[in-house]
Design an enzyme around this catalytic site. Structure first.
Site, PDB file in Angstrom:
ATOM      1  N   SER A 123      47.070  40.046  40.197  1.00  0.00           N
ATOM      2  CA  SER A 123      45.738  40.494  39.782  1.00  0.00           C
ATOM      3  C   SER A 123      44.756  40.378  40.939  1.00  0.00           C
ATOM      4  O   SER A 123      44.895  39.499  41.806  1.00  0.00           O
ATOM      5  CB  SER A 123      45.276  39.592  38.640  1.00  0.00           C
ATOM      6  OG  SER A 123      43.883  39.713  38.435  1.00  0.00           O
ATOM      7  N   TYR A 148      44.120  30.958  34.289  1.00  0.00           N
ATOM      8  CA  TYR A 148      44.908  32.205  34.288  1.00  0.00           C
ATOM      9  C   TYR A 148      45.032  32.745  35.717  1.00  0.00           C
ATOM     10  O   TYR A 148      46.119  33.054  36.204  1.00  0.00           O
ATOM     11  CB  TYR A 148      44.235  33.254  33.380  1.00  0.00           C
ATOM     12  CG  TYR A 148      44.581  34.671  33.757  1.00  0.00           C
ATOM     13  CD1 TYR A 148      45.812  35.219  33.411  1.00  0.00           C
ATOM     14  CD2 TYR A 148      43.699  35.454  34.514  1.00  0.00           C
ATOM     15  CE1 TYR A 148      46.149  36.504  33.803  1.00  0.00           C
ATOM     16  CE2 TYR A 148      44.029  36.736  34.903  1.00  0.00           C
ATOM     17  CZ  TYR A 148      45.255  37.253  34.552  1.00  0.00           C
ATOM     18  OH  TYR A 148      45.590  38.528  34.953  1.00  0.00           O
ATOM     19  N   LYS A 152      48.279  33.153  38.866  1.00  0.00           N
ATOM     20  CA  LYS A 152      48.653  34.310  39.711  1.00  0.00           C
ATOM     21  C   LYS A 152      48.697  33.887  41.188  1.00  0.00           C
ATOM     22  O   LYS A 152      49.612  34.260  41.926  1.00  0.00           O
ATOM     23  CB  LYS A 152      47.662  35.458  39.522  1.00  0.00           C
ATOM     24  CG  LYS A 152      47.618  36.024  38.100  1.00  0.00           C
ATOM     25  CD  LYS A 152      48.923  36.686  37.705  1.00  0.00           C
ATOM     26  CE  LYS A 152      48.894  37.253  36.301  1.00  0.00           C
ATOM     27  NZ  LYS A 152      50.197  37.694  35.800  1.00  0.00           N
TER      28      LYS A 152
HETATM   29  C1  UD1 Z   1      39.240  39.962  33.842  1.00  0.00           C
HETATM   30  C2  UD1 Z   1      39.826  38.983  34.837  1.00  0.00           C
HETATM   31  C3  UD1 Z   1      41.022  39.601  35.504  1.00  0.00           C
HETATM   32  C4  UD1 Z   1      42.011  40.106  34.487  1.00  0.00           C
HETATM   33  C5  UD1 Z   1      41.298  41.105  33.592  1.00  0.00           C
HETATM   34  C6  UD1 Z   1      42.210  41.659  32.518  1.00  0.00           C
HETATM   35  C7  UD1 Z   1      38.506  37.369  36.115  1.00  0.00           C
HETATM   36  C8  UD1 Z   1      37.419  37.195  37.134  1.00  0.00           C
HETATM   37  N1  UD1 Z   1      38.826  38.637  35.802  1.00  0.00           N
HETATM   38  O1  UD1 Z   1      38.601  41.004  34.590  1.00  0.00           O
HETATM   39  O2  UD1 Z   1      41.655  38.657  36.319  1.00  0.00           O
HETATM   40  O3  UD1 Z   1      43.101  40.704  35.133  1.00  0.00           O
HETATM   41  O4  UD1 Z   1      40.187  40.477  32.968  1.00  0.00           O
HETATM   42  O5  UD1 Z   1      42.600  40.656  31.624  1.00  0.00           O
HETATM   43  O6  UD1 Z   1      39.022  36.428  35.618  1.00  0.00           O
HETATM   44  N2  UD1 Z   1      31.909  43.168  29.859  1.00  0.00           N
HETATM   45  C9  UD1 Z   1      30.781  43.330  29.078  1.00  0.00           C
HETATM   46  N3  UD1 Z   1      30.900  43.134  27.729  1.00  0.00           N
HETATM   47  C10 UD1 Z   1      32.081  42.799  27.129  1.00  0.00           C
HETATM   48  C11 UD1 Z   1      33.225  42.639  27.947  1.00  0.00           C
HETATM   49  C12 UD1 Z   1      33.089  42.822  29.317  1.00  0.00           C
HETATM   50  O7  UD1 Z   1      29.695  43.642  29.579  1.00  0.00           O
HETATM   51  O8  UD1 Z   1      32.102  42.622  25.900  1.00  0.00           O
HETATM   52  C13 UD1 Z   1      31.785  43.411  31.318  1.00  0.00           C
HETATM   53  C14 UD1 Z   1      32.118  42.189  32.178  1.00  0.00           C
HETATM   54  O9  UD1 Z   1      30.964  41.435  32.420  1.00  0.00           O
HETATM   55  C15 UD1 Z   1      32.642  42.871  33.447  1.00  0.00           C
HETATM   56  C16 UD1 Z   1      33.260  44.170  32.953  1.00  0.00           C
HETATM   57  O10 UD1 Z   1      32.741  44.387  31.655  1.00  0.00           O
HETATM   58  O11 UD1 Z   1      31.579  43.208  34.273  1.00  0.00           O
HETATM   59  C17 UD1 Z   1      34.768  44.105  32.856  1.00  0.00           C
HETATM   60  O12 UD1 Z   1      35.130  42.939  32.118  1.00  0.00           O
HETATM   61  P1  UD1 Z   1      36.631  42.671  31.631  1.00  0.00           P
HETATM   62  O13 UD1 Z   1      37.172  43.894  30.998  1.00  0.00           O
HETATM   63  O14 UD1 Z   1      36.625  41.417  30.821  1.00  0.00           O
HETATM   64  O15 UD1 Z   1      37.445  42.454  32.990  1.00  0.00           O
HETATM   65  P2  UD1 Z   1      37.144  41.452  34.218  1.00  0.00           P
HETATM   66  O16 UD1 Z   1      36.349  40.294  33.804  1.00  0.00           O
HETATM   67  O17 UD1 Z   1      36.653  42.281  35.360  1.00  0.00           O
END
Ligand code: UD1
Length: 334
Positions: A123, A148, A152
């Site tokens: 990842s 998690y 990795k």
């Molecule tokens: C996370 C993990 C990554 C993992 C991936 C898939 C970290 C830093 N990142 O990525 O290792 O491979 O998940 O499991 O640990 N968001 C919202 N509202 C929501 C959900 C998300 O605004 O309800 C935003 C988050 O703030 C982020 C973006 O959407 O900016 C993507 O979030 P998400 O899909 O959870 O992925 P990551 O956090 O980037």
């Protein structure tokens, strides 16, 4: 090739099995179904016309070795792992035990079976909080922000140490950015248990009326629209990347880390607006506080994958949003 896919009933695993079959490989799935449904194997058969062999088995079990005794396995793609970032903070021992033990068991079973080709599901989280973006494979990848993510980092280290004394082995470490979207058939997609943590499955549930609104985590980042930037990649592109990595592993030795991303930063608001536009719906959302542990922005330098694997993402953000909504609307998926 006969390819063993651990976690092959999961989100990325199932799409990869389809692309492996499409490319003419034989597939054996090992999955304990702890976060996947048995019906995924039927759906892979509906899509491809081929039913992969399936063992319902935890990779931490000593029975894993029997799969190698009963079958000639030419290569392994290792997806099986716990993957919820927040849960890993609450249950670190379970995460370390499961993700690391399963990899150790797998390496021992591969050794017993004489199998020397491995593609590992890593990842972008291994780049940690201190590298500038875009992330490049030669940057230090030795830090993460959750148990998690640390699993990795540690598994990449274990594989590097293993290959150092097994020069006839090939391990490709695929560092994914943010996989979203679903198979065009709407039969395979991201279907997490409970309330989703990741953005796209959450959007899908809001769009389907199962959750009442999306909370965007933070609107005051130093980014063009104040929301976080991520590198979203269509899961089918990612799956094709695995097939290419497998072909690479067949002809090369040693350990190689390769980013799989589209190479562009897209904001949360961009994604929401695109989803609304291409699907003709309105997504209720509010801007809430930042989520702890989130980085403001990161995306991939995608050149190495192009050079070594002859691979690049071809699906657009529109494709990702259309397919995710088609999947979320298919009631039989729940
Ligand atoms: C996370 C993990 C990554 C993992 C991936 C898939 C970290 C830093 N990142 O990525 O290792 O491979 O998940 O499991 O640990 N968001 C919202 N509202 C929501 C959900 C998300 O605004 O309800 C935003 C988050 O703030 C982020 C973006 O959407 O900016 C993507 O979030 P998400 O899909 O959870 O992925 P990551 O956090 O980037």
């Amino acid at each position: 090739m006969q390819v063993l896919v651990t976690g092959g009933a999961g989100y990325i695993g199932s799409h990869t099995v389809v692309e492996l079959i499409n490319a003419g490989h034989q597939v054996i799935i090992v999955d304990d179904l702890s976060n996947a449904k048995a019906s995924v194997v039927d759906r892979i058969q509906i899509i491809t016309g081929v039913r992969p062999q399936f063992y319902q088995l935890d990779c931490c079990s000593s029975e894993l070795i029997n799969v190698f005794r009963l079958n000639k396995v030419d290569a392994v793609i290792h997806f099986a792992a716990f993957k919820a970032v927040g849960e890993s903070v609450q249950k670190p021992l379970e995460y370390y035990r499961n993700n690391i033990n399963s990899t150790l068991m797998l390496l021992e079973a591969m050794e017993a079976g004489g199998c020397k080709n491995l593609v590992f599901s890593s990842s972008a989280t291994v780049y940690g909080p201190n590298n500038p973006h875009p992330y490049k494979e030669d940057m230090p990848a030795i830090q993460s922000s959750s148990p998690y993510g640390w699993t990795k980092v540690m598994i990449e280290r274990i594989l590097t140490d293993y290959v150092a004394v097994h020069p006839d082995f090939c391990a490709v470490l695929l560092r994914y950015f943010n996989p979203i979207g679903a198979h065009d058939s709407a039969l395979l997609g991201d279907d997490p248990n409970g309330i989703p943590n990741n953005l796209m499955p959450y959007i899908g549930r809001v769009a389907a009326g199962k959750l009442d609104h999306l909370t965007i985590f933070g609107g005051d980042y130093e980014t063009p629209d104040g929301t976080c930037l991520r590198d979203y990649i269509h899961v089918v592109d990612l799956a094709v990347g695995h097939v290419k990595a497998l072909e690479y592993a067949q002809h090369n030795r040693g350990v190689e880390a390769i980013n799989l991303g589209a190479g562009v930063g897209v904001s949360v608001l961009d994604l929401v607006k695109t989803f609304e536009r291409v699907n003709g719906i309105t997504l209720p959302y509010i801007i809430g506080p930042r989520r702890s542990g989130d980085l403001p922005a990161f995306w991939a330098d995608a050149e190495k994958a192009k050079k070594l694997l002859n691979w690049q993402a071809v699906h657009t953000l529109d494709d990702m949003c259309i397919s995710a909504w088609k999947y979320a609307q298919n009631e039989s998926n729940y």
